[in-house]
Design a protein around this motif. Structure first.
Motif, PDB file in Angstrom:
ATOM      1  N   PHE A 106       0.831  -1.205   0.000  1.00  0.00           N
ATOM      2  CA  PHE A 106       0.000   0.000   0.000  1.00  0.00           C
ATOM      3  C   PHE A 106       0.864   1.253   0.000  1.00  0.00           C
ATOM      4  N   GLN A 107       1.972   1.222   0.745  1.00  0.00           N
ATOM      5  CA  GLN A 107       2.874   2.378   0.758  1.00  0.00           C
ATOM      6  C   GLN A 107       3.420   2.656  -0.647  1.00  0.00           C
ATOM      7  N   PHE A 108       3.604   1.598  -1.418  1.00  0.00           N
ATOM      8  CA  PHE A 108       4.035   1.774  -2.800  1.00  0.00           C
ATOM      9  C   PHE A 108       2.875   2.263  -3.671  1.00  0.00           C
ATOM     10  N   LEU A 109       1.757   1.551  -3.549  1.00  0.00           N
ATOM     11  CA  LEU A 109       0.638   1.776  -4.465  1.00  0.00           C
ATOM     12  C   LEU A 109       0.042   3.169  -4.325  1.00  0.00           C
ATOM     13  N   LYS A 110       0.039   3.693  -3.098  1.00  0.00           N
ATOM     14  CA  LYS A 110      -0.602   4.996  -2.931  1.00  0.00           C
ATOM     15  C   LYS A 110       0.241   6.121  -3.534  1.00  0.00           C
ATOM     16  N   ASN A 111       1.482   5.824  -3.847  1.00  0.00           N
ATOM     17  CA  ASN A 111       2.312   6.818  -4.532  1.00  0.00           C
ATOM     18  C   ASN A 111       2.413   6.593  -6.037  1.00  0.00           C
ATOM     19  N   THR A 112       1.698   5.596  -6.558  1.00  0.00           N
ATOM     20  CA  THR A 112       1.622   5.472  -8.018  1.00  0.00           C
ATOM     21  C   THR A 112       0.654   6.524  -8.535  1.00  0.00           C
ATOM     22  N   THR A 113       0.824   6.930  -9.780  1.00  0.00           N
ATOM     23  CA  THR A 113      -0.135   7.875 -10.356  1.00  0.00           C
ATOM     24  C   THR A 113      -1.313   7.093 -10.926  1.00  0.00           C
ATOM     25  N   ILE A 114      -2.366   7.812 -11.219  1.00  0.00           N
ATOM     26  CA  ILE A 114      -3.544   7.187 -11.847  1.00  0.00           C
ATOM     27  C   ILE A 114      -3.164   6.547 -13.178  1.00  0.00           C
ATOM     28  N   ASN A 115      -2.226   7.131 -13.900  1.00  0.00           N
ATOM     29  CA  ASN A 115      -1.835   6.539 -15.186  1.00  0.00           C
ATOM     30  C   ASN A 115      -1.086   5.226 -15.004  1.00  0.00           C
ATOM     31  N   GLU A 116      -0.250   5.174 -13.988  1.00  0.00           N
ATOM     32  CA  GLU A 116       0.483   3.927 -13.733  1.00  0.00           C
ATOM     33  C   GLU A 116      -0.483   2.806 -13.359  1.00  0.00           C
ATOM     34  N   ARG A 117      -1.464   3.133 -12.532  1.00  0.00           N
ATOM     35  CA  ARG A 117      -2.423   2.094 -12.150  1.00  0.00           C
ATOM     36  C   ARG A 117      -3.270   1.668 -13.350  1.00  0.00           C
ATOM     37  N   ALA A 118      -3.629   2.628 -14.192  1.00  0.00           N
ATOM     38  CA  ALA A 118      -4.425   2.289 -15.381  1.00  0.00           C
ATOM     39  C   ALA A 118      -3.626   1.372 -16.322  1.00  0.00           C
ATOM     40  N   GLU A 119      -2.337   1.642 -16.438  1.00  0.00           N
ATOM     41  CA  GLU A 119      -1.492   0.810 -17.297  1.00  0.00           C
ATOM     42  C   GLU A 119      -1.473  -0.628 -16.759  1.00  0.00           C
ATOM     43  N   PHE A 120      -1.353  -0.745 -15.461  1.00  0.00           N
ATOM     44  CA  PHE A 120      -1.377  -2.067 -14.829  1.00  0.00           C
ATOM     45  C   PHE A 120      -2.704  -2.771 -15.108  1.00  0.00           C
ATOM     46  N   MET A 121      -3.788  -2.044 -14.954  1.00  0.00           N
ATOM     47  CA  MET A 121      -5.121  -2.639 -15.123  1.00  0.00           C
ATOM     48  C   MET A 121      -5.337  -3.097 -16.570  1.00  0.00           C
ATOM     49  N   ASN A 122      -4.854  -2.296 -17.508  1.00  0.00           N
ATOM     50  CA  ASN A 122      -4.975  -2.712 -18.913  1.00  0.00           C
ATOM     51  C   ASN A 122      -4.142  -3.962 -19.199  1.00  0.00           C
ATOM     52  N   ALA A 123      -3.002  -4.059 -18.513  1.00  0.00           N
ATOM     53  CA  ALA A 123      -2.166  -5.253 -18.689  1.00  0.00           C
ATOM     54  C   ALA A 123      -2.879  -6.495 -18.155  1.00  0.00           C
ATOM     55  N   VAL A 124      -3.558  -6.357 -17.027  1.00  0.00           N
ATOM     56  CA  VAL A 124      -4.342  -7.486 -16.513  1.00  0.00           C
ATOM     57  C   VAL A 124      -5.413  -7.872 -17.535  1.00  0.00           C
ATOM     58  N   ALA A 125      -6.082  -6.874 -18.103  1.00  0.00           N
ATOM     59  CA  ALA A 125      -7.117  -7.145 -19.123  1.00  0.00           C
ATOM     60  C   ALA A 125      -6.520  -7.924 -20.304  1.00  0.00           C
ATOM     61  N   ASP A 126      -5.344  -7.489 -20.750  1.00  0.00           N
ATOM     62  CA  ASP A 126      -4.674  -8.198 -21.855  1.00  0.00           C
ATOM     63  C   ASP A 126      -4.469  -9.667 -21.496  1.00  0.00           C
ATOM     64  N   GLN A 127      -3.983  -9.878 -20.284  1.00  0.00           N
ATOM     65  CA  GLN A 127      -3.664 -11.250 -19.874  1.00  0.00           C
ATOM     66  C   GLN A 127      -4.923 -12.106 -19.735  1.00  0.00           C
ATOM     67  N   ILE A 128      -5.995 -11.507 -19.257  1.00  0.00           N
ATOM     68  CA  ILE A 128      -7.253 -12.270 -19.152  1.00  0.00           C
ATOM     69  C   ILE A 128      -7.722 -12.651 -20.551  1.00  0.00           C
ATOM     70  N   GLU A 129      -7.652 -11.689 -21.459  1.00  0.00           N
ATOM     71  CA  GLU A 129      -8.088 -11.986 -22.836  1.00  0.00           C
ATOM     72  C   GLU A 129      -7.234 -13.078 -23.468  1.00  0.00           C
ATOM     73  N   ALA A 130      -5.936 -13.089 -23.089  1.00  0.00           N
ATOM     74  CA  ALA A 130      -5.023 -14.067 -23.698  1.00  0.00           C
ATOM     75  C   ALA A 130      -5.229 -15.483 -23.153  1.00  0.00           C
ATOM     76  N   LEU A 131      -5.979 -15.605 -22.053  1.00  0.00           N
ATOM     77  CA  LEU A 131      -6.215 -16.946 -21.496  1.00  0.00           C
ATOM     78  C   LEU A 131      -7.031 -17.770 -22.489  1.00  0.00           C
ATOM     79  N   GLY A 132      -6.664 -19.037 -22.607  1.00  0.00           N
ATOM     80  CA  GLY A 132      -7.329 -19.862 -23.610  1.00  0.00           C
ATOM     81  C   GLY A 132      -8.347 -20.811 -23.011  1.00  0.00           C
ATOM     82  N   ASP A 133      -8.445 -21.974 -23.594  1.00  0.00           N
ATOM     83  CA  ASP A 133      -9.462 -22.945 -23.212  1.00  0.00           C
ATOM     84  C   ASP A 133      -9.333 -23.405 -21.764  1.00  0.00           C
ATOM     85  N   GLU A 134      -8.088 -23.395 -21.274  1.00  0.00           N
ATOM     86  CA  GLU A 134      -7.868 -23.874 -19.910  1.00  0.00           C
ATOM     87  C   GLU A 134      -8.826 -23.196 -18.925  1.00  0.00           C
TER      88      GLU A 134
END
Lengths: 496, 496
Positions: free
Chosen positions: A21-49
């Motif tokens: 939390f000490q790290f995360l609260k000093n991230t900017t909104i853009n950094e967190r958004a970039e992370f969230m989009n990366a999670v979205a990419d990875q979820i989309e990349a998940l296959g049949d498994e």
């Protein structure tokens, strides 16, 4: 099969979350958004498994799961967009003025701290490990500790691995995300009682949500709990519409009632109308339509057994009549749809009939008078949704009823059926108690982020030490309220 | 002298509030703002009668009361301006799109329902009967039931009469405002337990606020409580600043500690610094400065007695030293200022020393190391304010400490002293528990309105039945988020 997390392991994960939390609260909104989009990419990349695991663990059809997976990735993206636009930053700057005593005051929202999220069984992607609660908490700047739903452990683990891998890829502290498994009630209670946990999100039953709410409020330092605990989502069918569309309405109602074997928080469990020929036509069509519902398995044995028990309890109440039943499948966890009918006075006097039956079960309430419709409205507990099936003329004739119903729900529909949600700003998924524990928030749509932020005000701080969101130069180019006027400009101020 | 409201009378007033809510929730933001400005006019028009009553009931000086009266009227005006600008309406419109399942979704905020407000004793105007809680609840569209503070009944009645007269002048239902009097704890408990009450606002002691919070959460339908319960508002004095400004800081500290006989929620009860010569100079100046404080009466006998008791309890703790005392006035309710000192380890190990002493009493905590400063920060409970007395160099050297302190308060000051607030958007008057019961909200500044609104979403409603705030034509010309983009335009859509 499911490992019970030890208290030592939970303590360790919470300590890691505190550090993260000490790290995360000093991230900017853009950094967190970039992370969230990366999670979205990875979820989309998940296959049949993923789909195969979820299908085998939940019995939900592959088509539905495919759609839910896309929605889940979409949630991360849409919340990321809202976060990076600074919507939940709510930056307010009041500059120093001669008549002000306090000088320069600048406020913005920060994450509230580590959040515990309880996954739901009926949406293994969208309301579970990598669901909307997790996305909105991380968007707010809060580390998340997931208590995985024991009904889909493999699905949960796959999703947890996606988030953990993204944390690693970003080089962020591992405590940003933790995955706690276990079946016992004690694990959830232990998590919520931990003094370093700052908020809780939950989707599930009333009993589950209310128990967490009570634990959180009994702590030495009480913390906010957003529990979405379902509701009976009444449909009020008004007379002109019912007269002209009784059959169409019956088809729509049965389709909504049995969608996903009725396993939606927004399932329309009660249909309320004036008794008479139009309602008889509605009921006659129900009887036919219910026969066309394909039998399907419920999510898991526990849910099936609760459904059977609660449905049969309702059917066994005095002065109710079973009016429609689907084909009965006797083997396996098939959720066979049923609809009963009763009078308004019986409905109002027997609280059992206002309890949610999770599954494809409905009650048609036949009212003698308009006055009885209003009495039901007045007595109704808080709901996620209420639907008015009506013509414009009906609305004009029933303004008092509709005015009352506005106090009882988070989403008011004009026709259509309530099942399902839309992940947009205009969605409200949160109604008066007992549908949720705090009607001031939503758990669907980007506004879900608001649950996990709190404002902090900086008084007279030098520009260099202010967060990016509040600096004179407005480096993130977000919309801010400056001396009461909204703009996205940089401030032309001599830096202290 | 003070009439104890009967339960019958309370029930009747709540029933009137329920009826008035049906009216109030259909007023527009402009209508409510007009009402609020009219209340402000009437408060300003009040003459000596108000000031004389308040002075005799609270012992507060006339100059202070004159300023507080202006601030109180100003609150109504500034909240009215924010309400009429639609800031708390938060209108979100998502239009029907081919790829959307749910069609047209429009969300805005409505009042949560009847609100009970508990007046505070230390601000007989600004945080009492016609104070910020009442103004923000009415701005949100909620009827208000005031539980008058028994320490200033006449003042409360004058303010209540102003609001009642304005309700009458507007021809609005009388239930919009009710004034409940009484001394007993039971009256407050009865009010909060009533099922038709939907939210609570309180400013006062921890014991009072926590009791109300617990009652509200134990209801069959729990409701939100915003209780502002005070705090010890620590001042962390860092080394470079202390070295150069020990004497100035001592003067500022004593002035803030004794302002209004120390009867502020934001009173700086603790001063924390490294031990050494600069701190010795600070203490030596304190000893002199405290002699210059003019003795003054406290608000009432109960507060004076608590102050004496709590102050003497703190002074009697082991390992503390009384370092400065004002002239002792032995007759009447004079609040005589005192300051003690102790070590960091004693401060951390003796919880009595972290309790708020309401009045002019301070503790100077002498730390051995920077590490001890951080340990205190880590252990600190939630605060309304924390002050960093520092140079820019100090801030650079103590980033870890300051990062920790951000989690512990609602307002973080860079130099200056915390007493008093500013009624602007950038103000945050609400910190982590136990300073308030919900750090996500503020009770000062227009954002205070947010506490009493909840969103409702309209799905596919015909334009003619939508509230003004959401109609296509945007008749109120407010800023709305349309398909994720903020604008104040009207929508060019064919009306259904």
């Amino acid at each position: 099969m499911i490992e019970e997390a030890s208290t030592q392991n939970i303590d360790r994960r919470i300590q890691l979350a505190v550090e993260a939390f000490q790290f995360l609260k000093n991230t900017t909104i853009n950094e967190r958004a970039e992370f969230m989009n990366a999670v979205a990419d990875q979820i989309e990349a998940l296959g049949d498994e993923l789909l195969t695991a979820a299908h085998s663990e939940t019995s939900l059809p592959l088509a539905r799961l495919t759609g839910e997976k896309a929605r889940t990735a979409g949630q991360w993206r849409s919340y990321a967009k809202a976060v990076s636009a600074g919507i939940y930053t709510e930056a307010r700057i009041d500059l120093s003025q001669p008549e002000k005593q306090k000088g320069d005051l600048r406020k913005y929202n920060v994450g509230i701290g580590p959040v515990v999220v309880f996954g739901a069984s009926n949406f293994p992607f969208a309301f579970s490990t990598a669901g909307g609660d997790t996305a909105s908490a991380i968007g707010a700047g809060c580390p998340v500790i997931i208590k995985a739903h024991p009904a889909h452990p493999q699905t949960s683990q796959i999703m947890a691995d996606v988030i953990t891998a993204t944390v690693k890829a970003f080089g962020w502290p591992e405590g940003i995300f933790s995955h706690i498994t276990g079946k016992s009630y004690e694990i959830g209670a232990y998590l919520i009682q931990h003094p370093d946990i700052q908020a809780v999100a939950f989707t599930g039953s009333f009993n589950g949500g209310k128990a967490l709410f009570d634990i959180a409020n009994r702590r030495d330092n009480p913390i906010p709990v957003f529990a979405e605990m379902g509701s009976i989502n009444p449909v009020f069918a008004l007379q002109y519409l019912l007269e002209t569309k009784a059959e169409v309405l019956a088809k729509e109602y049965i389709a909504s009632l049995t969608l996903g074997v009725g396993q939606f928080c927004t399932n329309p469990g009660v249909f309320i109308a004036l008794k008479g020929k139009p309602l008889d036509r509605f009921i006659n069509t129900l009887k036919v339509e219910i026969q066309n519902v394909a039998p399907a398995h419920m999510l898991h044995k526990g849910i099936f057994e609760s459904f059977e028990k609660n449905k049969n309890t309702a059917i066994a109440q005095p002065n109710v009549e079973l009016i429609a039943s689907a084909h009965t499948e006797t083997e396996g966890s098939y959720g066979n749809a049923s609809v009963i009918t009763t009078s308004a006075s019986n409905f109002m006097n027997n609280p059992v009939l206002s309890e949610e039956v999770f599954g494809p079960f409905g009650i048609v309430v036949a009212c003698e008078t308009d006055e009885e419709l209003r009495k039901i409205a007045q007595q109704l507990k808080g709901q996620l949704t209420i639907t008015i099936a009506a013509t414009n003329e009906d609305v004009r004739d029933n303004s008092k009823l509709i005015n009352l119903l506005k106090d009882k729900c988070g989403r008011l529909l004009f026709n259509g059926m309530p099942t399902g949600v839309e992940v947009v700003y205009g969605m409200q998924h949160g109604g008066p108690f007992p549908s949720t524990t705090d009607s001031r928030f939503t758990s669907v749509g980007p506004d879900a982020v608001k649950r996990f932020v709190r404002p902090i005000s900086f008084q007279n701080w030098p520009d260099e030490f202010l967060p990016e969101e509040l600096k004179n130069s407005n480096p993130l180019q977000i919309s801010r309220m400056v001396d009461g006027v909204r703009n996205s400009e940089s401030l032309n101020i001599q830096t202290t």
